[in-house]
Design a protein around this motif. Structure first.
Motif, PDB file in Angstrom:
ATOM      1  N   VAL A 277       0.851  -1.192   0.000  1.00 38.93           N
ATOM      2  CA  VAL A 277       0.000   0.000   0.000  1.00 38.93           C
ATOM      3  C   VAL A 277       0.887   1.242   0.000  1.00 38.93           C
ATOM      4  CG1 VAL A 277      -1.705   1.317   1.345  1.00 38.93           C
ATOM      5  CG2 VAL A 277      -1.855  -1.182   1.233  1.00 38.93           C
ATOM      6  N   CYS A 278       0.485   2.226  -0.854  1.00 36.43           N
ATOM      7  CA  CYS A 278       1.241   3.473  -0.882  1.00 36.43           C
ATOM      8  C   CYS A 278       0.275   4.602  -0.457  1.00 36.43           C
ATOM      9  CB  CYS A 278       1.766   3.692  -2.295  1.00 36.43           C
ATOM     10  SG  CYS A 278       3.074   4.883  -2.355  1.00 36.43           S
ATOM     11  N   GLY A 279       0.580   5.321   0.600  1.00 35.35           N
ATOM     12  CA  GLY A 279      -0.288   6.390   1.117  1.00 35.35           C
ATOM     13  C   GLY A 279      -0.190   6.453   2.626  1.00 35.35           C
ATOM     14  N   ASN A 280      -0.851   7.411   3.204  1.00 32.07           N
ATOM     15  CA  ASN A 280      -0.791   7.546   4.675  1.00 32.07           C
ATOM     16  C   ASN A 280      -1.908   6.740   5.319  1.00 32.07           C
ATOM     17  OD1 ASN A 280       1.436   9.231   4.775  1.00 32.07           O
ATOM     18  ND2 ASN A 280       0.169  11.024   4.299  1.00 32.07           N
ATOM     19  N   ILE A 281      -1.514   5.747   6.056  1.00 33.58           N
ATOM     20  CA  ILE A 281      -2.505   4.910   6.757  1.00 33.58           C
ATOM     21  C   ILE A 281      -2.160   4.866   8.239  1.00 33.58           C
ATOM     22  CG2 ILE A 281      -3.087   3.420   4.756  1.00 33.58           C
ATOM     23  CD1 ILE A 281      -1.150   1.340   5.996  1.00 33.58           C
TER      24      ILE A 281
ATOM     25  N   ILE B  12      -4.522  -0.717  11.259  1.00 32.16           N
ATOM     26  CA  ILE B  12      -4.482  -1.811  10.268  1.00 32.16           C
ATOM     27  C   ILE B  12      -3.967  -3.094  10.927  1.00 32.16           C
ATOM     28  CG2 ILE B  12      -3.468  -2.557   8.049  1.00 32.16           C
ATOM     29  CD1 ILE B  12      -5.475  -0.274   7.712  1.00 32.16           C
ATOM     30  N   GLU B  13      -2.979  -2.973  11.759  1.00 32.28           N
ATOM     31  CA  GLU B  13      -2.400  -4.155  12.434  1.00 32.28           C
ATOM     32  C   GLU B  13      -3.419  -4.866  13.321  1.00 32.28           C
ATOM     33  OE1 GLU B  13       2.419  -3.746  12.942  1.00 32.28           O
ATOM     34  OE2 GLU B  13       1.141  -2.623  14.310  1.00 32.28           O
ATOM     35  N   SER B  14      -4.373  -4.056  13.828  1.00 40.56           N
ATOM     36  CA  SER B  14      -5.357  -4.657  14.740  1.00 40.56           C
ATOM     37  C   SER B  14      -6.478  -5.391  13.985  1.00 40.56           C
ATOM     38  CB  SER B  14      -5.945  -3.565  15.642  1.00 40.56           C
ATOM     39  OG  SER B  14      -6.648  -2.649  14.830  1.00 40.56           O
ATOM     40  N   LEU B  15      -6.497  -5.245  12.663  1.00 45.11           N
ATOM     41  CA  LEU B  15      -7.565  -5.902  11.886  1.00 45.11           C
ATOM     42  C   LEU B  15      -7.402  -7.426  11.905  1.00 45.11           C
ATOM     43  CD1 LEU B  15      -7.665  -3.603   8.719  1.00 45.11           C
ATOM     44  CD2 LEU B  15      -9.367  -3.715  10.546  1.00 45.11           C
TER      45      LEU B  15
ATOM     46  N   ASP C 221      -7.907   8.808   2.047  1.00 46.40           N
ATOM     47  CA  ASP C 221      -8.099   9.487   0.772  1.00 46.40           C
ATOM     48  C   ASP C 221      -6.815   9.667  -0.053  1.00 46.40           C
ATOM     49  OD1 ASP C 221      -6.974  11.232   2.485  1.00 46.40           O
ATOM     50  OD2 ASP C 221      -8.538  12.773   2.344  1.00 46.40           O
ATOM     51  N   ASN C 222      -5.655   9.345   0.502  1.00 47.32           N
ATOM     52  CA  ASN C 222      -4.420   9.596  -0.260  1.00 47.32           C
ATOM     53  C   ASN C 222      -3.750   8.295  -0.740  1.00 47.32           C
ATOM     54  OD1 ASN C 222      -3.772   8.728   2.257  1.00 47.32           O
ATOM     55  ND2 ASN C 222      -2.093  10.179   2.562  1.00 47.32           N
ATOM     56  N   ILE C 223      -4.502   7.253  -0.914  1.00 46.28           N
ATOM     57  CA  ILE C 223      -3.927   5.960  -1.327  1.00 46.28           C
ATOM     58  C   ILE C 223      -3.676   5.964  -2.834  1.00 46.28           C
ATOM     59  CG2 ILE C 223      -4.318   3.434  -1.448  1.00 46.28           C
ATOM     60  CD1 ILE C 223      -3.904   4.544   1.421  1.00 46.28           C
TER      61      ILE C 223
END
Lengths: 438, 299
Positions: free
Chosen positions: B227-231, B236-239, B273-275
């Motif tokens: 994935v490229c963008g600010n996450i 995400i790790e907790s998913l 929104d920045n992915i």
């Protein structure tokens, strides 16, 4: 596989022979041997006071005018040493003081001969610093001869009577054991000639041991061994090393022989022109004559081939041991350490063969002459001395051949495991295990 | 075709190779992988006839490996196996004659290969005068000059610059095209991944992973989502289904348990929104290797 064996042997031999260092080493050896054999000519060639003539001035104060006799005897005796000391003897007719001045100026020798109360002569030698012992000895011998002649006249003794008196007692030596040599010349052969003859064998053994070790370790350390052994069996590889190293020492031995021949030819044509005084004061022709009389020269017909066979078989035995040890080591430094016992064994053989004459009848020396690795040095020495017979030599040969067979049979098993072993951990355990396995 | 069947080899009580079996077909590149001391070198040595006291069977084209068969094998060892005092021509001739080639034939082929590797000027130089990379080229020429039926390459790219790695790769692929069976061993998994259709991974002499690379990757369910963008990394790790999230430069690598978690993850990532990139990739061979070898060691 035969072609591969031939090829591996050729490569192995070329690695040693087709190198500039082999050529350089052999040129140096040739120069060294030619130099040693012609040392006297070389020393003279570079100059020095070799042609200096020492004047012997004789003042004859006797009533019997013994000068003529002294001059005759001195000239006769000095012929034998003219290479070493050149002198000119003459009668000095001036005063002793003037003679002393001449001694100081020209470093001459003044011999003043006087007469004692019994009409026998005595003499005084006057020199500036020192007198050559050879000249001094010649003067003494000449004076003694003259004195003897005076005595003969004095006591009316004829010359034939004197020669009968002087004749030494005849002592005949008889040995009941025909194989036993009785001539003193044999001691000379053992003392001078034999060490010279066996020195090359010792030297070549060292070459052999070094060559095998260096080659096997080079192939091991570069891991070239893995490629080689994946194409030829360890047996073929081992054989190639044995053949190449033994051929190398035989070639090197032949070159040494050629070097000596060249040195002798140089001596005959360029040097002093004489082979008889090659060993200094030792008269070679008289040695050969004496040896012929004792039957030694006839015995050479079997002594030489037996010695050569023993030497070649011993080279094979040494190369087997060297190959086995080299396969067990992982680098040249380790090999240098493990080869030390081989060198010591060879040295023992060398010294024992030189000292063999000192231990006539020794049982231990006789037993040692059967021992492989040293039998090639010791057994011929004892045979020459008459301390062992041909049967003993055959025993030594059989033991040596048996040893080679055992070394090859079990050594090959070690070699097979050793050449691909790069660790010194549990080395001896691995090797003993290899020997036990078929 | 090389066939290794149920091969085992003991060093004393140590089992160096344990019931190993694999096949390398003509024109196939096979990866033999493992950590140091896993049994790779022992396996190569058995194939090369350097070790004969093993159990099982090794055959090349149906014939048991012996000294007539090893002439058809080319072997590039991991360490330099060159005799450094020889010149290049002497060295290549030496090994090639041992492979059964004639000297005249060797000279012709040697000129071609020296030219191909750009080392013609070193023909009469001693091996010890060459750089590490050029020595590797000579070693490679020694392994291929007799056009082997089976080529064993143990770390073939060692000491090479990227340009020469490419040259080696192209030549290896040429041999593959010609029908040579190739066994390739390397610790560089990207090279193995690039070359090998089939592989075996050894741990303590035992095969822990084997088969076609594509099958291995398919069977290995874990996937990487790039994935490229600010996450929000922690979120995400907790998913559910996410193993971990790693940041590499401006990308995130999200490791998931299997493909079934992709839609849910995509839905979550879409919220940002920045992915600019969302790619699902198979796990790399390196990851598979580390995991499989690690598991085997734990056992």
């Amino acid at each position: 596989m035969k072609n591969k064996l031939k090829y591996l042997t050729k490569i192995s031999l070329n690695k040693k022979i087709k190198t500039k260092w082999f050529v350089i080493a052999n040129v140096c050896l040739l120069l060294l041997i030619v130099g040693l054999v012609n040392a006297d000519s070389i020393i003279k060639f570079f100059g020095g006071d070799f042609n200096k003539v020492t004047d012997i001035l004789v003042i004859d104060n006797t009533n019997q005018t013994v000068y003529d006799d002294i001059e005759t005897y001195y000239s006769e005796y000095s012929k034998y040493v003219e290479d070493m000391s050149k002198t000119e003897i003459s009668l000095y007719e001036d005063t002793i003081d003037k003679a002393k001045e001449e001694v100081k100026e020209k470093d001459s020798i003044l011999l003043v001969i006087n007469e004692d109360e019994n009409n026998f002569i005595n003499a005084e030698i006057i020199v500036n610093k020192d007198v050559d012992p050879i000249i001094s000895q010649l003067i003494s011998t000449s004076l003694n001869t003259v004195k003897t002649n005076i005595a003969l006249k004095h006591y009316n003794i004829s010359e034939s009577m004197l020669s009968t008196i002087d004749m030494p007692v005849t002592v005949e030596k008889t040995s009941l054991d025909e194989s036993k040599s009785t001539d003193e010349m044999m001691d000379l052969v053992m003392g001078v000639a034999f060490p010279i003859m066996i020195l090359p064998f010792f030297m070549l053994t060292m070459f052999l041991v070094q060559m095998i070790g260096a080659e096997i370790n080079e192939e091991k350390t570069t891991r070239g061994m893995e490629i080689i052994i994946s194409n030829v069996s360890p047996r073929v590889h081992f054989f190639s090393k044995l053949i190449a190293s033994n051929l190398f020492v035989l070639i090197q031995g032949a070159l040494l022989f050629i070097d000596v021949a060249i040195a002798l030819i140089v001596r005959v044509f360029v040097g002093s022109g004489s082979l008889s005084n090659i060993a200094g004061d030792v008269d070679i022709s008289s040695i050969i004559k004496s040896l012929s009389e004792t039957g030694f020269m006839d015995n050479l017909i079997y002594i030489i081939p037996i010695t050569l066979i023993l030497m070649i078989l011993t080279f094979i035995a040494y190369s087997l041991v060297a190959g086995i040890l080299a396969s067990m080591t992982t680098n040249m430094e380790d090999y240098q350490q493990v080869q030390t016992p081989i060198i010591i064994i060879s040295l023992v053989g060398y010294y024992l063969s030189m000292m063999a004459a000192m231990f006539d009848g020794s049982i231990i020396i006789r037993i040692l002459s059967y021992v492989p690795f040293i039998s090639a040095l010791l057994a011929p020495a004892l045979l020459v001395l008459g301390q062992i017979g041909i049967i003993d030599i055959l025993i030594a040969l059989v033991i040596l051949i048996g040893t080679i067979y055992i070394l090859f049979k079990y050594g090959l098993r070690i070699y097979k495991v050793g050449i691909l072993n790069y660790s010194s951990n549990g080395l001896w355990k691995k090797m003993f295990k290899a020997v036990k396995e078929k | 075709m090389l066939k290794v069947e149920n091969v085992s080899k003991y060093y004393g009580t140590l089992k160096a190779v344990d019931n190993l079996s694999f096949e390398v077909n003509d024109g196939e590149i096979f990866g033999l992988l493992g950590l140091n001391g896993a049994g790779k070198t022992t396996t190569f040595r058995m194939i090369m006839c350097l070790i004969d006291d093993y159990t099982g069977n090794i055959t090349l084209d149906g014939k048991k490996i012996d000294y007539t068969v090893t002439d058809k094998i080319g072997f590039l060892t991991e360490e330099r196996s060159l005799l450094t005092k020889m010149t290049v021509i002497e060295q290549v001739k030496f090994y090639a004659v041992l492979k059964g080639m004639k000297e005249e034939e060797i000279e012709k082929k040697l000129d071609y290969w020296l030219d191909r590797f750009g080392v013609s000027e070193y023909k009469n130089k001693k091996i010890k005068e060459l750089s590490k990379g050029n020595q590797q080229k000579i070693q490679f020429i020694c392994a291929i000059i007799h056009e082997p039926k089976l080529l064993i390459l143990d770390e073939p790219f060692s000491g090479l610059d990227p340009i020469n790695v490419e040259l080696f790769k192209s030549i290896i692929l040429e041999f593959k095209e010609k029908g040579t069976s190739i066994i390739f061993s390397s610790h560089r998994m990207e090279h193995v991944e690039l070359f090998c259709e089939k592989l075996v991974v050894l741990v303590k002499g035992k095969s822990v992973l084997s088969g076609y690379l594509r099958d291995i990757k398919e069977e290995y369910k874990k996937k990487n989502v790039i994935v490229c963008g600010n996450i929000d990394k922690k979120k995400i790790e907790s998913l559910d289904g996410v193993i971990n999230v790693l940041k590499e430069k401006d990308e995130y690598i999200i490791k998931i348990k299997d493909n079934s978690y992709v839609p849910k993850l995509f839905k979550e990532i879409s919220k940002y929104d920045n992915i600019t990139k969302f790619v699902v990739e198979d796990a790399s061979l390196n990851e598979i290797f580390i995991e499989k070898v690690g598991e085997a060691y734990e056992k």
